[in-house]
Design a protein around this motif. Structure first.
Motif, short mmCIF file in Angstrom:
data_model
loop_
_atom_site.label_atom_id
_atom_site.label_comp_id
_atom_site.label_asym_id
_atom_site.label_seq_id
_atom_site.Cartn_x
_atom_site.Cartn_y
_atom_site.Cartn_z
N ARG A 181 19.10 62.75 -70.17
CA ARG A 181 18.13 62.96 -69.09
C ARG A 181 18.48 64.15 -68.21
NH1 ARG A 181 19.07 57.96 -64.82
NH2 ARG A 181 21.00 58.75 -63.88
N GLU A 182 19.73 64.64 -68.33
CA GLU A 182 20.14 65.82 -67.57
C GLU A 182 19.99 67.11 -68.36
OE1 GLU A 182 20.78 65.35 -64.49
OE2 GLU A 182 20.87 63.15 -64.59
N GLU A 183 19.53 67.01 -69.60
CA GLU A 183 19.39 68.20 -70.44
C GLU A 183 18.20 69.05 -69.97
OE1 GLU A 183 21.29 69.29 -72.90
OE2 GLU A 183 22.70 67.63 -72.65
N PRO A 184 18.27 70.36 -70.22
CA PRO A 184 17.20 71.26 -69.75
C PRO A 184 15.82 70.91 -70.31
CG PRO A 184 19.15 72.52 -70.36
CD PRO A 184 19.42 71.11 -70.77
N PHE A 185 15.75 70.45 -71.58
CA PHE A 185 14.43 70.17 -72.13
C PHE A 185 13.77 68.97 -71.46
CE2 PHE A 185 17.49 68.00 -74.88
CZ PHE A 185 16.97 66.72 -74.96
N VAL A 186 14.58 68.03 -70.96
CA VAL A 186 14.02 66.90 -70.21
C VAL A 186 13.59 67.36 -68.82
CG1 VAL A 186 14.51 64.63 -69.24
CG2 VAL A 186 15.36 65.21 -71.51
N GLU A 187 14.40 68.22 -68.19
CA GLU A 187 14.03 68.74 -66.88
C GLU A 187 12.74 69.57 -66.98
OE1 GLU A 187 15.39 68.04 -64.09
OE2 GLU A 187 17.12 66.91 -64.85
N ALA A 188 12.61 70.32 -68.08
CA ALA A 188 11.39 71.10 -68.27
C ALA A 188 10.17 70.20 -68.44
CB ALA A 188 11.55 72.01 -69.48
N ALA A 189 10.34 69.11 -69.18
CA ALA A 189 9.23 68.17 -69.36
C ALA A 189 8.83 67.54 -68.03
CB ALA A 189 9.64 67.09 -70.36
#
Length: 293
Positions: free
Chosen positions: A178-186
């Protein structure tokens, strides 16, 4: 060109050998009604405790009599051990697969809730910690004793103790993902939470879940055999490897094969599933892939 993942799977000896062993067992399970067996629940008191290779006259379902070779002998009720071992393959594989699926589904759901929503974390994980404090075999025995012996009950009794372990695994993965960039982007794009969980987080957690599922399946096959051996598994009329061994222990001195024959299938089954998990872990591990590339 061959897919790199498929190439690594084929090249891994653990995966190849275990997959071949399991394929043979699946074929035996599917073809058991056509492999020259008789009804595994049929009792013949004229042929009790016969040694392996005994040829005797057996009455068919239409009343006709014919000669039949008891390849693995008969038990104390005159039932064909070969038929019971062969049909027991179906039960063991079914229990292993269903228990793994149920555990992964429930544990995956709870783990995602606990890892992504902080409000669920404390409550769910305390419940899971309480379940993990109870030995798995004791919890399974208690559930079977309370709910009664049946296939759904045995599956539930074996799957429930595995749910906390899957939950903890998925929770740890979700806390990282949940801390990964692709989750933050979503999140920045106002993507719905359920889409983030099932389209972005779950696919990235599948590899560890698949590997863990193989170990659950192996443990489920062994636990079902233990429960049946103790008389707490499936009903007596349902042939299982554990029940065949339990019935054969009384005459082990005269007919050791009644215990050894089902064990000769139980051991390679559990070993093959565990080796499959080890091989999948090596292949699906990103560090392993980088070393091989």
């Amino acid at each position: 060109m061959m897919n790199p993942l498929y190439k690594n799977l084929v090249a891994n000896r653990n995966v190849s050998a275990s997959a071949l062993t399991l394929l043979v067992l699946v074929v035996l399970a599917l073809l058991s009604p056509w492999l020259g067996t008789i009804d595994p629940a049929a009792m013949d008191y004229m042929n009790v405790n016969q040694p392996a290779g005994t040829v005797a006259t057996v009455a068919a379902a239409d009343g006709a009599a014919s000669n039949y070779t008891f390849l693995m002998g008969t038990d104390s009720y005159g039932r064909d051990v070969y038929s019971r071992v062969l049909f027991g393959t179906r039960v063991s594989l079914l229990v292993g697969v269903v228990c793994a699926v149920v555990s992964l589904m429930l544990g995956g759901l709870f783990g995602m809730l606990a890892g992504y929503f902080r409000g669920f974390d404390s409550v769910l994980m305390r419940v899971m910690d309480g379940l993990m404090a109870i030995p798995a075999i004791l919890l399974a025995i208690t559930l079977v004793a309370v709910l009664g012996a049946s296939l759904p009950t045995v599956v539930l009794a074996i799957a429930i103790p595995e749910v906390p372990r899957v939950t903890r695994l998925v929770r740890a993965l979700v806390l990282t993902l949940r801390e990964e960039p692709f989750v933050e982007a979503a999140k920045a794009l106002a993507t719905p939470t359920h889409v983030i969980l099932y389209r972005h987080i779950l696919p990235n957690a599948m590899a560890p879940l698949i590997v863990h599922g193989t170990f659950i399946a192996a443990a489920a096959v062994l636990t079902e055999a233990v429960l049946s051996f103790l008389g707490l598994g499936l009903p007596p009329e349902v042939p299982t490897w554990g029940s065949v061994m339990a019935e054969g222990r009384a005459s082990f001195g005269e007919h050791p094969g009644h215990v050894l024959f089902p064990a000769m299938l139980l051991v390679p089954t559990v070993l093959a599933i565990n080796l499959l998990g080890d091989g999948l872990r090596d292949v699906l591990d990103p560090k392993f892939n980088r070393r091989k590339s």
